[in-house]
Design a protein around this motif. Structure first.
Motif, PDB file in Angstrom:
ATOM      1  N   GLU A   1      58.717  83.468  62.695  1.00 39.71           N
ATOM      2  CA  GLU A   1      57.258  83.500  62.639  1.00 39.71           C
ATOM      3  C   GLU A   1      56.670  83.610  64.037  1.00 39.71           C
ATOM      4  N   ASN A   2      55.387  83.872  64.110  1.00 43.46           N
ATOM      5  CA  ASN A   2      54.653  83.920  65.364  1.00 43.46           C
ATOM      6  C   ASN A   2      54.417  82.505  65.881  1.00 43.46           C
ATOM      7  N   THR A   3      54.592  82.319  67.193  1.00 42.57           N
ATOM      8  CA  THR A   3      54.434  80.983  67.769  1.00 42.57           C
ATOM      9  C   THR A   3      53.034  80.423  67.558  1.00 42.57           C
ATOM     10  N   GLY A   4      52.010  81.280  67.704  1.00 40.24           N
ATOM     11  CA  GLY A   4      50.642  80.822  67.505  1.00 40.24           C
ATOM     12  C   GLY A   4      50.397  80.332  66.088  1.00 40.24           C
ATOM     13  N   THR A   5      50.963  81.052  65.119  1.00 40.44           N
ATOM     14  CA  THR A   5      50.814  80.651  63.717  1.00 40.44           C
ATOM     15  C   THR A   5      51.489  79.308  63.463  1.00 40.44           C
ATOM     16  N   VAL A   6      52.693  79.142  63.999  1.00 38.52           N
ATOM     17  CA  VAL A   6      53.420  77.882  63.824  1.00 38.52           C
ATOM     18  C   VAL A   6      52.656  76.740  64.486  1.00 38.52           C
ATOM     19  N   SER A   7      52.101  76.979  65.667  1.00 32.50           N
ATOM     20  CA  SER A   7      51.340  75.932  66.359  1.00 32.50           C
ATOM     21  C   SER A   7      50.152  75.478  65.518  1.00 32.50           C
ATOM     22  N   TRP A   8      49.469  76.436  64.888  1.00 37.35           N
ATOM     23  CA  TRP A   8      48.314  76.094  64.046  1.00 37.35           C
ATOM     24  C   TRP A   8      48.742  75.216  62.883  1.00 37.35           C
ATOM     25  N   HIS A   9      49.844  75.558  62.246  1.00 35.95           N
ATOM     26  CA  HIS A   9      50.312  74.767  61.106  1.00 35.95           C
ATOM     27  C   HIS A   9      50.830  73.397  61.550  1.00 35.95           C
ATOM     28  N   LEU A  10      51.416  73.325  62.739  1.00 41.36           N
ATOM     29  CA  LEU A  10      51.850  72.028  63.261  1.00 41.36           C
ATOM     30  C   LEU A  10      50.648  71.100  63.444  1.00 41.36           C
ATOM     31  N   ARG A  11      49.574  71.625  64.012  1.00 42.74           N
ATOM     32  CA  ARG A  11      48.372  70.808  64.191  1.00 42.74           C
ATOM     33  C   ARG A  11      47.814  70.362  62.841  1.00 42.74           C
ATOM     34  N   HIS A  12      47.884  71.243  61.852  1.00 36.47           N
ATOM     35  CA  HIS A  12      47.388  70.911  60.519  1.00 36.47           C
ATOM     36  C   HIS A  12      48.228  69.781  59.916  1.00 36.47           C
ATOM     37  N   LEU A  13      49.545  69.862  60.050  1.00 34.01           N
ATOM     38  CA  LEU A  13      50.412  68.796  59.538  1.00 34.01           C
ATOM     39  C   LEU A  13      50.138  67.474  60.250  1.00 34.01           C
ATOM     40  N   ALA A  14      49.875  67.553  61.553  1.00 34.87           N
ATOM     41  CA  ALA A  14      49.589  66.335  62.310  1.00 34.87           C
ATOM     42  C   ALA A  14      48.265  65.715  61.872  1.00 34.87           C
ATOM     43  N   GLU A  15      47.265  66.542  61.613  1.00 32.97           N
ATOM     44  CA  GLU A  15      45.956  66.033  61.171  1.00 32.97           C
ATOM     45  C   GLU A  15      46.074  65.255  59.867  1.00 32.97           C
ATOM     46  N   HIS A  16      47.021  65.635  59.034  1.00 35.77           N
ATOM     47  CA  HIS A  16      47.195  64.964  57.743  1.00 35.77           C
ATOM     48  C   HIS A  16      48.273  63.880  57.787  1.00 35.77           C
ATOM     49  N   GLY A  17      48.785  63.573  58.981  1.00 34.12           N
ATOM     50  CA  GLY A  17      49.680  62.441  59.138  1.00 34.12           C
ATOM     51  C   GLY A  17      51.121  62.675  58.736  1.00 34.12           C
ATOM     52  N   PHE A  18      51.545  63.933  58.622  1.00 38.75           N
ATOM     53  CA  PHE A  18      52.931  64.205  58.251  1.00 38.75           C
ATOM     54  C   PHE A  18      53.856  64.274  59.460  1.00 38.75           C
ATOM     55  N   ILE A  19      53.331  64.714  60.597  1.00 39.82           N
ATOM     56  CA  ILE A  19      54.122  64.790  61.821  1.00 39.82           C
ATOM     57  C   ILE A  19      53.298  64.207  62.963  1.00 39.82           C
ATOM     58  N   GLU A  20      53.958  63.989  64.095  1.00 41.66           N
ATOM     59  CA  GLU A  20      53.288  63.464  65.271  1.00 41.66           C
ATOM     60  C   GLU A  20      53.954  64.028  66.516  1.00 41.66           C
ATOM     61  N   GLU A  21      53.201  64.036  67.608  1.00 47.60           N
ATOM     62  CA  GLU A  21      53.774  64.515  68.861  1.00 47.60           C
ATOM     63  C   GLU A  21      54.743  63.473  69.401  1.00 47.60           C
ATOM     64  N   GLU A  22      55.863  63.938  69.928  1.00 51.21           N
ATOM     65  CA  GLU A  22      56.838  63.039  70.545  1.00 51.21           C
ATOM     66  C   GLU A  22      56.430  62.861  72.001  1.00 51.21           C
ATOM     67  N   THR A  23      55.803  61.746  72.277  1.00 51.44           N
ATOM     68  CA  THR A  23      55.274  61.501  73.624  1.00 51.44           C
ATOM     69  C   THR A  23      56.409  61.296  74.620  1.00 51.44           C
ATOM     70  N   GLY A  24      56.131  61.662  75.868  1.00 50.44           N
ATOM     71  CA  GLY A  24      57.125  61.497  76.914  1.00 50.44           C
ATOM     72  C   GLY A  24      58.163  62.592  76.938  1.00 50.44           C
ATOM     73  N   ARG A  25      57.949  63.636  76.153  1.00 52.97           N
ATOM     74  CA  ARG A  25      58.903  64.735  76.110  1.00 52.97           C
ATOM     75  C   ARG A  25      58.129  66.053  76.152  1.00 52.97           C
ATOM     76  N   GLY A  26      58.660  67.012  76.849  1.00 54.79           N
ATOM     77  CA  GLY A  26      58.003  68.299  76.907  1.00 54.79           C
ATOM     78  C   GLY A  26      56.958  68.358  78.013  1.00 54.79           C
ATOM     79  N   THR A  27      56.132  69.389  77.966  1.00 53.64           N
ATOM     80  CA  THR A  27      55.106  69.607  78.983  1.00 53.64           C
ATOM     81  C   THR A  27      53.775  69.874  78.287  1.00 53.64           C
ATOM     82  N   LYS A  28      52.735  70.114  79.111  1.00 53.21           N
ATOM     83  CA  LYS A  28      51.431  70.436  78.527  1.00 53.21           C
ATOM     84  C   LYS A  28      51.502  71.697  77.687  1.00 53.21           C
ATOM     85  N   ARG A  29      52.333  72.626  78.098  1.00 57.68           N
ATOM     86  CA  ARG A  29      52.416  73.907  77.404  1.00 57.68           C
ATOM     87  C   ARG A  29      53.446  73.887  76.281  1.00 57.68           C
ATOM     88  N   GLU A  30      54.365  72.916  76.316  1.00 55.16           N
ATOM     89  CA  GLU A  30      55.408  72.881  75.291  1.00 55.16           C
ATOM     90  C   GLU A  30      55.480  71.476  74.716  1.00 55.16           C
TER      91      GLU A  30
END
Length: 201
Positions: free
Chosen positions: A55-84
């Protein structure tokens, strides 16, 4: 109906019963695929998920944010960068009871899509296993079985499913258990449902 039972959760893990809002937040083919990958393979980024799912990265990013808004996933803090950013499944066992939506026609479309995608994901896991090359020691112990000659009452079918769940629980290691070095992740899929006899209305 327990959502994504292929990832057993320890007894202390909190549970959430899906309502109409959270169901609509999850009921999308790509969102459910993303959620399944995070569930089975652990944390990942939009870029890695996009490559894995074609899939397209932008599309996946949008769906990731949607899943996070509904409490299914969360960002793993302390890992990655601002861009990743790295994302992981929230450690909550989601449960869906179809009877909750029996009198809610507005949720019918989301419920149908969700249930059909769960079945499709299960089918895809089986076909992937059959298409891959495995050593004999693994090929000989896997199974794709079908028992279609039982005749049970609703109470008996419920009891059968509870017995299966108890067996799986006995073989599920605790959260602090060290896995055997020869062990691989195992998928156990169970579909048990009534069938109308030919000609029955």
């Amino acid at each position: 109906m327990t959502e994504h039972p292929e990832q057993p959760t320890p007894p202390a893990t909190p549970h959430r019963r899906l309502d109409a809002t959270s169901l609509r937040g999850l009921a999308h083919p790509l969102r459910m695929q993303i959620f399944e990958v995070l569930n089975l393979d652990g944390p990942s980024t939009a870029t890695r998920l996009a490559e894995q799912l074609g899939e397209n990265t932008g599309t996946v990013s949008w769906h990731l944010r949607h899943l996070a808004e509904h409490g299914f996933i969360e960002e793993e803090t302390g890992r990655g960068t601002k861009r990743e950013r790295w994302w992981r499944r929230v450690p909550v066992a989601n449960r869906l009871d179809t009877t909750d939506f029996r009198d809610d026609p507005a949720s019918h479309g989301a419920l149908t899509l969700y249930v059909h995608q769960v079945v499709q994901n299960s089918f895809n896991r089986v076909t992937s296993y059959l298409d891959q090359e495995w050593e004999d020691e693994w090929r000989d112990v896997g199974t794709v079985s079908d028992w279609s000659h039982l005749r049970l009452t609703p109470t008996q079918l419920k009891a059968l499913n509870e017995e299966f769940e108890a067996v799986i629980a006995r073989h599920t290691p605790g959260p602090d258990a060290e896995p055997d070095p020869d062990a691989l992740p195992i998928v156990v899929q169970l579909q048990s449902f009534p069938r109308r006899a030919g000609g029955a209305e």
